[in-house]
Design a protein around this motif. Sequence first.
Motif, PDB file in Angstrom:
ATOM      1  N   THR A 128       1.509  19.783   8.329  1.00 24.11           N
ATOM      2  CA  THR A 128       1.681  20.866   7.350  1.00 24.11           C
ATOM      3  C   THR A 128       0.358  21.352   6.769  1.00 24.11           C
ATOM      4  O   THR A 128       0.333  22.331   6.031  1.00 24.11           O
ATOM      5  N   TYR A 129      -0.749  20.682   7.112  1.00 18.61           N
ATOM      6  CA  TYR A 129      -2.030  21.085   6.524  1.00 18.61           C
ATOM      7  C   TYR A 129      -3.178  20.812   7.487  1.00 18.61           C
ATOM      8  O   TYR A 129      -3.036  20.082   8.487  1.00 18.61           O
ATOM      9  N   TYR A 154       2.972  25.122  14.201  1.00 17.90           N
ATOM     10  CA  TYR A 154       3.147  24.733  12.799  1.00 17.90           C
ATOM     11  C   TYR A 154       2.642  25.781  11.812  1.00 17.90           C
ATOM     12  O   TYR A 154       2.882  25.672  10.608  1.00 17.90           O
ATOM     13  N   THR A 156      -0.600  26.626  10.971  1.00 13.75           N
ATOM     14  CA  THR A 156      -1.755  26.247  10.164  1.00 13.75           C
ATOM     15  C   THR A 156      -3.035  26.701  10.858  1.00 13.75           C
ATOM     16  O   THR A 156      -3.067  26.864  12.080  1.00 13.75           O
ATOM     17  N   ALA A 288       3.738  25.497   6.435  1.00 10.17           N
ATOM     18  CA  ALA A 288       2.358  25.138   6.123  1.00 10.17           C
ATOM     19  C   ALA A 288       2.092  25.142   4.625  1.00 10.17           C
ATOM     20  O   ALA A 288       2.635  25.971   3.878  1.00 10.17           O
ATOM     21  N   SER A 292      -3.571  26.098   3.895  1.00  8.19           N
ATOM     22  CA  SER A 292      -3.765  25.950   5.338  1.00  8.19           C
ATOM     23  C   SER A 292      -2.995  26.990   6.149  1.00  8.19           C
ATOM     24  O   SER A 292      -2.916  26.907   7.377  1.00  8.19           O
ATOM     25  N   ARG A 293      -2.444  27.985   5.485  1.00 14.15           N
ATOM     26  CA  ARG A 293      -1.622  28.975   6.179  1.00 14.15           C
ATOM     27  C   ARG A 293      -2.390  29.756   7.246  1.00 14.15           C
ATOM     28  O   ARG A 293      -3.520  30.165   7.038  1.00 14.15           O
ATOM     29  N   SER A 294      -1.707  29.967   8.357  1.00 16.47           N
ATOM     30  CA  SER A 294      -2.274  30.744   9.444  1.00 16.47           C
ATOM     31  C   SER A 294      -2.069  32.234   9.213  1.00 16.47           C
ATOM     32  O   SER A 294      -1.021  32.664   8.718  1.00 16.47           O
TER      33      SER A 294
END
Length: 360
Positions: A128-129, A154, A156, A288, A292-294
């Motif tokens: 998640t990160y 995921y 990230t 995420a 750390s979001r993509s």
Amino acid sequence: MKRAYNFNAGPAALPEWVLQEAKEHWLNFNDTGMSLMELSHRSKDYEAVHNEAKELLTSLLSIPDNYDILFLQGGASLQFTMVPMNLLPKNKTAYYALTGVWSEKAIKEAAKLGNTAISVSSKEDNYTYIPNPEQIELPKDAAYLHITSNNTIYGTQWSNYPTNLSVPLIADMSSDILSTPIDVSQFGIIYAGAQKNLGPSGVTVVIIRKDLIKEDNTLPTMLSYHTHAKNNSLFNTPPTLGIYLLSLVLKWVKQQGGIEGIANINKEKAQQLYNVMDQSNGFYRGHAEEKSRSKMNVTFTLPSEKLTKAFLQEAKEAGFVGLNGHRSVGGCRASIYNAVPLEHVVELAKFMKDFQNNHL
């Protein structure tokens, strides 16, 4: 023809300008009387395309003179093997940052060839990160550090990279290359399958520091970076059509204001979807952690499996393609690579709001 709202994870959307430009010259490229697919890869007409693609990539990414650009095949998956095969001596250890499925696959392949170890990992929290790059410390036996810059499954993405390393930093950038400015000189090798941000499937771009290209007669000829660097990626027949389309994508990026222009659009696209999620009171839950979001792959779940299925079905009926989450994690995923128009993302954000209002 109405273009689909294409949110596929890869092969992914291509810029419409690129497709139209290729169509215009499909049967008669450069007045040769042949399609580019029919040209000899030794011909001057194809050679000009090949070299222009390298020049455009060099310009857009500000690639220093002490780097080479290779056009290979086999996708990122083959690079999982080629990197350790070319860079991992028997008395050294390859270190990997585990941030998702693709980094797991990379270290699995490297372990078949030599010593490997995990430097940092977010696996215990279901990826998640992204781990703090400043916490990465490598022992003296390190040969290199490998990271996956963006994790499509995921959702990230690394926002900054490890610095002051005594060994090369190797990055699989298959899903976010050209999406935001980077300092190429931070890396020993950057590799990327083309099918997300660079072009169609079938081409792999490798940007490699020249001092890492070493002749080794014990390596299989086709798995040596030296082979391809020495021959300008023309040792064997390259994927000529893919490289041509890649060159058109690079021209399109230049038209958008270069990587800086693309990055601004990508930021806006991601914000459109994350704003909907953040304002949904938990109806849409992102996988995420926020930091750390993509900006390339927006992953989320709904309150129940029933609602998820309804969301995907209604989205399909509304013309949205490719929103299913990866089979390993489920849920939903919107891949918003460079070529996905902002207007399509705005439409998806509106659909998400309407769906929530209709299912409360």
